[in-house]
Design a protein around this motif. Structure first.
Motif, PDB file in Angstrom:
ATOM      1  N   SER A 173       0.821  -1.215   0.000  1.00  0.00           N
ATOM      2  CA  SER A 173       0.000   0.000   0.000  1.00  0.00           C
ATOM      3  C   SER A 173       0.853   1.262   0.000  1.00  0.00           C
ATOM      4  O   SER A 173       0.395   2.321  -0.424  1.00  0.00           O
ATOM      5  N   LYS A 174       2.082   1.163   0.459  1.00  0.00           N
ATOM      6  CA  LYS A 174       2.972   2.325   0.567  1.00  0.00           C
ATOM      7  C   LYS A 174       4.060   2.344  -0.500  1.00  0.00           C
ATOM      8  O   LYS A 174       4.548   3.389  -0.886  1.00  0.00           O
ATOM      9  N   ASN A 175       4.461   1.165  -0.942  1.00  0.00           N
ATOM     10  CA  ASN A 175       5.582   1.040  -1.877  1.00  0.00           C
ATOM     11  C   ASN A 175       5.292  -0.162  -2.789  1.00  0.00           C
ATOM     12  O   ASN A 175       5.845  -1.237  -2.593  1.00  0.00           O
ATOM     13  N   PRO A 176       4.396   0.000  -3.761  1.00  0.00           N
ATOM     14  CA  PRO A 176       3.913  -1.126  -4.563  1.00  0.00           C
ATOM     15  C   PRO A 176       5.020  -1.889  -5.298  1.00  0.00           C
ATOM     16  O   PRO A 176       6.033  -1.322  -5.693  1.00  0.00           O
ATOM     17  N   LEU A 177       4.771  -3.166  -5.441  1.00  0.00           N
ATOM     18  CA  LEU A 177       5.605  -4.068  -6.239  1.00  0.00           C
ATOM     19  C   LEU A 177       4.723  -4.617  -7.355  1.00  0.00           C
ATOM     20  O   LEU A 177       3.494  -4.583  -7.243  1.00  0.00           O
ATOM     21  N   PRO A 178       5.315  -5.179  -8.396  1.00  0.00           N
ATOM     22  CA  PRO A 178       4.509  -5.697  -9.509  1.00  0.00           C
ATOM     23  C   PRO A 178       3.947  -7.098  -9.240  1.00  0.00           C
ATOM     24  O   PRO A 178       3.962  -7.977 -10.100  1.00  0.00           O
ATOM     25  N   CYS A 179       3.494  -7.319  -8.005  1.00  0.00           N
ATOM     26  CA  CYS A 179       2.943  -8.626  -7.642  1.00  0.00           C
ATOM     27  C   CYS A 179       1.959  -8.422  -6.494  1.00  0.00           C
ATOM     28  O   CYS A 179       1.850  -7.330  -5.943  1.00  0.00           O
ATOM     29  N   THR A 180       1.273  -9.484  -6.138  1.00  0.00           N
ATOM     30  CA  THR A 180       0.324  -9.433  -5.028  1.00  0.00           C
ATOM     31  C   THR A 180       0.960 -10.021  -3.775  1.00  0.00           C
ATOM     32  O   THR A 180       1.981 -10.722  -3.843  1.00  0.00           O
ATOM     33  N   ALA A 181       0.328  -9.769  -2.647  1.00  0.00           N
ATOM     34  CA  ALA A 181       0.794 -10.348  -1.388  1.00  0.00           C
ATOM     35  C   ALA A 181       0.722 -11.873  -1.444  1.00  0.00           C
ATOM     36  O   ALA A 181       1.598 -12.559  -0.913  1.00  0.00           O
ATOM     37  N   GLU A 182      -0.293 -12.387  -2.090  1.00  0.00           N
ATOM     38  CA  GLU A 182      -0.442 -13.844  -2.211  1.00  0.00           C
ATOM     39  C   GLU A 182       0.677 -14.436  -3.067  1.00  0.00           C
ATOM     40  O   GLU A 182       1.185 -15.519  -2.784  1.00  0.00           O
ATOM     41  N   GLU A 183       1.060 -13.719  -4.110  1.00  0.00           N
ATOM     42  CA  GLU A 183       2.177 -14.189  -4.938  1.00  0.00           C
ATOM     43  C   GLU A 183       3.480 -14.160  -4.146  1.00  0.00           C
ATOM     44  O   GLU A 183       4.317 -15.069  -4.282  1.00  0.00           O
ATOM     45  N   LEU A 184       3.641 -13.165  -3.298  1.00  0.00           N
ATOM     46  CA  LEU A 184       4.827 -13.126  -2.434  1.00  0.00           C
ATOM     47  C   LEU A 184       4.818 -14.292  -1.450  1.00  0.00           C
ATOM     48  O   LEU A 184       5.868 -14.879  -1.173  1.00  0.00           O
ATOM     49  N   TRP A 185       3.641 -14.652  -0.937  1.00  0.00           N
ATOM     50  CA  TRP A 185       3.546 -15.788  -0.011  1.00  0.00           C
ATOM     51  C   TRP A 185       3.972 -17.089  -0.707  1.00  0.00           C
ATOM     52  O   TRP A 185       4.746 -17.863  -0.163  1.00  0.00           O
ATOM     53  N   VAL A 186       3.465 -17.304  -1.900  1.00  0.00           N
ATOM     54  CA  VAL A 186       3.827 -18.520  -2.645  1.00  0.00           C
ATOM     55  C   VAL A 186       5.326 -18.514  -2.964  1.00  0.00           C
ATOM     56  O   VAL A 186       6.006 -19.529  -2.806  1.00  0.00           O
ATOM     57  N   ALA A 187       5.835 -17.355  -3.372  1.00  0.00           N
ATOM     58  CA  ALA A 187       7.269 -17.249  -3.672  1.00  0.00           C
ATOM     59  C   ALA A 187       8.096 -17.489  -2.416  1.00  0.00           C
ATOM     60  O   ALA A 187       9.128 -18.166  -2.454  1.00  0.00           O
TER      61      ALA A 187
END
Length: 168
Positions: free
Chosen positions: A65-79
């Motif tokens: 929400s403050k510093n977006p990345l080109p992915c979702t939180a769920e994608e970060l969890w899987v990664a």
């Protein structure tokens, strides 16, 4: 003990991540970054056990929400699962949700020569690390403003520091 203890703990992790990255240990730096995100998200919730929803909530609230990345939180969890449990960019069970993309990491001046945004998202290590650092800043600011959250984090920090023989 206060929010500064949490910040100091995160700063020590960040210093370790920086040393790994500067030493060319990119996989270990990514692994420790995910571990650091995990620990911050654990400090943010009341139960002692936390899981993917808590991780995603911390990532969404304080990182994306403050510093977006080109992915979702769920994608970060899987990664995170793939990196920490198998040392790969793919996690077991990734195919259970076909909308989640695999994350591909680049660092420094590396350039991606092919792109398929429906299959994977490209994450620069520096952006992931920067988003984590920004997340720590927002999280500690939130702790300062919310005494109930601060008490949860303090209790857990005491446990973490005690378990590793560090005085709080």
């Amino acid at each position: 003990m206060n929010e500064h203890t949490v910040f100091k703990f995160a700063a020590n992790l960040a210093d370790s991540i920086t040393h790994l990255r500067n030493g060319g240990h990119n996989l270990a730096a990514v692994m420790l970054t995910y571990t650091a995100i995990d620990q911050m998200s654990w400090l943010s919730v009341e139960p002692d056990k936390h899981g993917p929803k808590d991780f995603a909530a911390w990532v969404n609230d304080y990182m994306l929400s403050k510093n977006p990345l080109p992915c979702t939180a769920e994608e970060l969890w899987v990664a995170r699962n793939g990196i920490l449990h198998m040392g790969t960019a793919e996690a077991a069970g990734h195919t259970t949700n076909s909308s989640l993309r695999k994350l591909v990491y680049v660092a420094g001046d590396a350039k991606l020569t092919a792109n398929n945004p429906t299959e994977y998202a490209v994450i620069k290590f520096e952006d992931l690390f920067g988003s984590f650092l920004a997340g720590v800043m927002w999280f500690t600011s939130d702790l300062q403003a919310n005494t109930a959250k601060l008490e949860v984090a303090k209790r857990k920090m005491r446990k973490m520091l005690r378990d590793f023989g560090v005085d709080s």
